[in-house]
Scaffold this active site. Sequence first.
Site, PDB file in Angstrom:
ATOM      1  N   HIS A  63       0.851  -1.298   0.113  1.00  0.00           N
ATOM      2  CA  HIS A  63      -0.126   0.204   0.102  1.00  0.00           C
ATOM      3  C   HIS A  63       0.993   1.051   0.185  1.00  0.00           C
ATOM      4  CE1 HIS A  63       0.127   0.687   4.472  1.00  0.00           C
ATOM      5  NE2 HIS A  63       0.148  -0.322   4.738  1.00  0.00           N
ATOM      6  N   GLU A 194      -5.392   1.593   2.205  1.00  0.00           N
ATOM      7  CA  GLU A 194      -5.190   0.266   3.034  1.00  0.00           C
ATOM      8  C   GLU A 194      -5.471   0.690   4.510  1.00  0.00           C
ATOM      9  OE1 GLU A 194      -3.526  -2.606   5.378  1.00  0.00           O
ATOM     10  OE2 GLU A 194      -2.872  -0.786   5.387  1.00  0.00           O
ATOM     11  N   GLU A 195      -4.988   1.915   4.949  1.00  0.00           N
ATOM     12  CA  GLU A 195      -5.114   2.317   6.418  1.00  0.00           C
ATOM     13  C   GLU A 195      -6.389   2.625   6.881  1.00  0.00           C
ATOM     14  OE1 GLU A 195      -2.520   1.383   8.294  1.00  0.00           O
ATOM     15  OE2 GLU A 195      -0.621   1.456   7.459  1.00  0.00           O
ATOM     16  N   ASP A 217       3.377  -6.516   3.396  1.00  0.00           N
ATOM     17  CA  ASP A 217       3.128  -5.422   4.610  1.00  0.00           C
ATOM     18  C   ASP A 217       3.881  -5.732   5.725  1.00  0.00           C
ATOM     19  OD1 ASP A 217       1.755  -3.285   5.869  1.00  0.00           O
ATOM     20  OD2 ASP A 217      -0.185  -3.927   4.997  1.00  0.00           O
ATOM     21  N   HIS A 303       3.075   2.083  13.439  1.00  0.00           N
ATOM     22  CA  HIS A 303       2.193   3.304  13.276  1.00  0.00           C
ATOM     23  C   HIS A 303       2.878   4.319  14.268  1.00  0.00           C
ATOM     24  CE1 HIS A 303      -1.403   1.584  11.344  1.00  0.00           C
ATOM     25  NE2 HIS A 303      -0.293   1.162  10.722  1.00  0.00           N
TER      26      HIS A 303
HETATM   27 ZN    ZN Z   1       0.469  -1.550   6.518  1.00  0.00          ZN
END
Ligand code: ZN
Length: 331
Positions: A63, A194-195, A217, A303
């Site tokens: 992504h 994607e997020e 990922d 994140h």
């Molecule tokens: Zn990711």
Amino acid sequence: MIDLVKQLVACDGPSGHERVVRDMVRQMAAPYADELRVDRLGNLIVRKGKKAANGLRVMLSAHLDEIGLIATHVDEHGFVRVSNLGVVHAPYCLGQRIRFLNGVQGVVGHEIEGFTGEKITLDKLFVDVGAASPEDCPVQVGDAAVFQGSFQEVDGRWTGKALDDRVCVALLLETLRQLKDSPHEVYFVFTVLEEVGRKGARAAAYGIDPDVGIALDATATGDTPKGRKMAVALGNGPAIKVKDAGIIAYPGLVQAMEAAAAQLNLPVQREILMRGATDASMIQTARAGVPSGGISIPMRYVHSPVEMVDAQDVHQAMTLLLHILENSIQL
Ligand SMILES: [Zn+2]
């Protein structure tokens, strides 16, 4: 590959605003593509090869988007209030510099100073952009921002913002460049959104109608002090997804990946991720169903403004992916 990753994380691309990153990837992919297009949602779809008798139509995805913040309102003193784009942990935001897509920079503060054990939540955070009133504020409701964590290499480990998932975008670009003889029709898909629910992958998979899907990922690790109970560790090799919150990977694909790793004598780990999902879950349920799984890069501090991966894990993941693509896949 490090220079590629560096270039990619220097671009800002929160969910819904992937154009700048996509344009860069498009330019890099074009010389190696047999076909290249951007679909209606903004996914970049790059095909290489044609399906041979012993080949499959393979969809790979990484992504383009990164997590971010979005301005919800500006208060009477010119402070910007924000909500999340994707899963954003409020404590990671505090004390950080962020950058809005219009170039405005801000510092993230918190309503309660001194932190007397108060839970840090997004609704108590504010962004100070130097304004004194809403009229004076250069940020509008709906403007998106990202962390400013700059890229650094520390002893074979790469750190910075947006390594999730630009490290895999780089990995796919490099795989596209190096892939020579493959019996497969390979679609390298650089997905959007994607997020925020993996919506790009869902649309792309419908359009491509693949025989098999592999998402590239990040995954979390269990190797930090009092960290999560998880068997994945940084530097122990790429992780082969067995299960996450969105998918039980197709067992035949897991076996095929493990067999490839064994042939290469490459260390791999099995991934069970309790929370979080990837594009794989959306590819799996596209149309009448697609056998799907994932190759994951172990990542600490996922994140956050300073994510961390081990360079060797990334290189080994690419070796594994190339080997899978250059041979017939027994599902
Ligand atoms: Zn990711």
